[in-house]
Enzyme design. Structure first.
Site, PDB file in Angstrom:
ATOM      1  N   ASP A 101       0.825  -1.203   0.000  1.00 16.51           N
ATOM      2  CA  ASP A 101       0.000   0.000   0.000  1.00 16.51           C
ATOM      3  C   ASP A 101       0.865   1.262   0.000  1.00 16.51           C
ATOM      4  OD1 ASP A 101      -2.342  -1.469   0.087  1.00 16.51           O
ATOM      5  OD2 ASP A 101      -2.348  -1.555   2.277  1.00 16.51           O
ATOM      6  N   TYR A 173       7.797  -9.705   6.638  1.00 13.85           N
ATOM      7  CA  TYR A 173       7.606  -8.272   6.843  1.00 13.85           C
ATOM      8  C   TYR A 173       8.241  -7.863   8.165  1.00 13.85           C
ATOM      9  CZ  TYR A 173       4.172  -7.805   3.050  1.00 13.85           C
ATOM     10  OH  TYR A 173       3.545  -7.758   1.823  1.00 13.85           O
TER      11      TYR A 173
END
Length: 374
Positions: A101, A173
């Site tokens: 994003d 992540y």
């Protein structure tokens, strides 16, 4: 680290514990693989003159409106496709392994691209494919001529049926939190989530034990998620303290560290490794009689830096940021481990804490089983 009684897990009734889900392949992944196989067979390039490259890239997420191509917005794929166009003289399509994003950074996102090398001097003449090192240098040349906020870090040739997204075995992540009352450094703006309160590392680590594993993560799935199933296997979820960056140790800090580690390295030929975490932060230094920490004029007080690591084959939409939001609340004492169990069992995103901001999240790496002869 010694256990603190107030952090110990309270006895929880068996009925309130997260329900165990049989350890099978994620439903959405199984369906996706079947769809992907058909897609790959139909879209596989039959042209032997086309070379598929696997390209690893790093970028500053706050400079882009996400990774995927969007009309009238600057995106990672858009900028990368433009650089390839300038390099080879014809348009290409970039396919990313992971969608990020707006605001989310990447230490290493991976994509693939098909390139047919046609002579610019003799249009129509097909030349042998470029070496990966040539592709890397050339594309970076055009990327740096732009904003310089995205860089190709690796390139290799792969078979024409190798898909960057569908062949990924796992994704890792990282999320950075900086804890401390001191205002955030200019160098850390939009690179980490600043939490003014102190964070309880032990409590956050205990909460991770509830969330790791095979669960229905409906409580950590944002609205708009297109996955057909909320079931995921979270292979790793961990919180650790790390040195704040940029970190430049003073001479006295180096001497102090050398003396404290001298005994442990006296019989070893290995080079010195990680410094003790205590030497990375001065946010808890003793204060003087005037109530102000005396670090010397112009010396910034550093924050405590915490890194959340999340590793899985695939993630739900905003899953990592929702997980971090809950862990942060555990660290500040707003939630307990029992609350985390309750949130997980609720199976609704409305039960979760506010989502962590995008700019603290980093796509760390994407793992593949790469063909040896590629």
């Amino acid at each position: 680290m010694s256990e603190n009684p107030k952090h110990s897990l309270s006895t929880t009734p068996e009925s309130s514990r997260p329900s165990k889900i049989p350890k099978t392949q994620d439903h959405s992944d199984q369906e996706k693989e079947e769809e992907d196989k058909q897609q790959q067979e139909s879209s596989m390039s039959k042209n032997p003159r086309i070379q598929r490259y696997l390209v690893a890239i790093e970028y500053i997420g706050t400079r882009f409106s996400g990774s995927q191509q969007q009309p009238n917005f600057r995106t990672v794929v858009g900028v990368l496709e433009e650089a390839f166009l300038k390099f080879i003289g014809q348009p290409v399509s970039i396919f990313c392994s992971s969608r990020t994003d707006a605001g989310v950074h990447a230490l290493s996102n991976v994509c693939h691209v098909d390139v047919e090398r046609i002579s610019k001097r003799k249009p129509g003449e097909v030349l042998p494919p470029h070496e990966p090192s040539v592709v890397r240098r050339a594309v970076n040349h055009f990327l740096q001529k732009s904003e310089g906020d995205i860089t190709v870090i690796d390139v290799r040739c792969v078979p024409n049926d190798f898909h960057a997204r569908y062949k990924a075995q796992e994704r890792t992540y990282f999320y950075r939190l900086l804890s401390g009352s001191e205002p955030l450094s200019t160098f850390e703006k939009e690179r980490a989530w600043h939490v003014p309160e102190k964070l309880d590392l032990y409590a956050m680590q205990e909460a991770c034990k509830v969330l790791v594993g095979h669960h229905d993560f409906s409580s950590f799935r944002a609205a708009g998620c297109q996955a057909k199933s909320p079931i995921r296997t979270l292979d790793e979820l961990h919180v650790s303290e790390a040195p704040p960056t940029p970190y430049f140790p003073s001479i006295s800090e180096k001497k102090q560290n050398n003396s404290s580690t001298e005994d442990s390295h006296a019989c070893s030929r290995e080079p010195e490794i990680d410094l003790p975490i205590d030497s990375f932060s001065n946010s808890d230094d003793e204060v003087g009689s005037n109530g102000i920490t005396d670090l010397g004029f112009g010396i910034r007080r550093r924050h405590h830096c915490y890194v959340v690591t999340a590793r899985a084959r695939s993630f739900l939409y905003h899953q990592v940021r929702l997980l971090v939001g809950v862990l942060k609340c555990v660290g500040t004492g707003e939630l307990t481990t029992s609350d985390v169990e309750r949130i997980l069992n609720a199976k609704t995103v409305t039960a979760a804490s506010p989502m962590a901001p995008a700019y603290g999240l980093y796509l760390g790496c994407v793992k593949y089983d790469l063909p040896r002869d590629a």
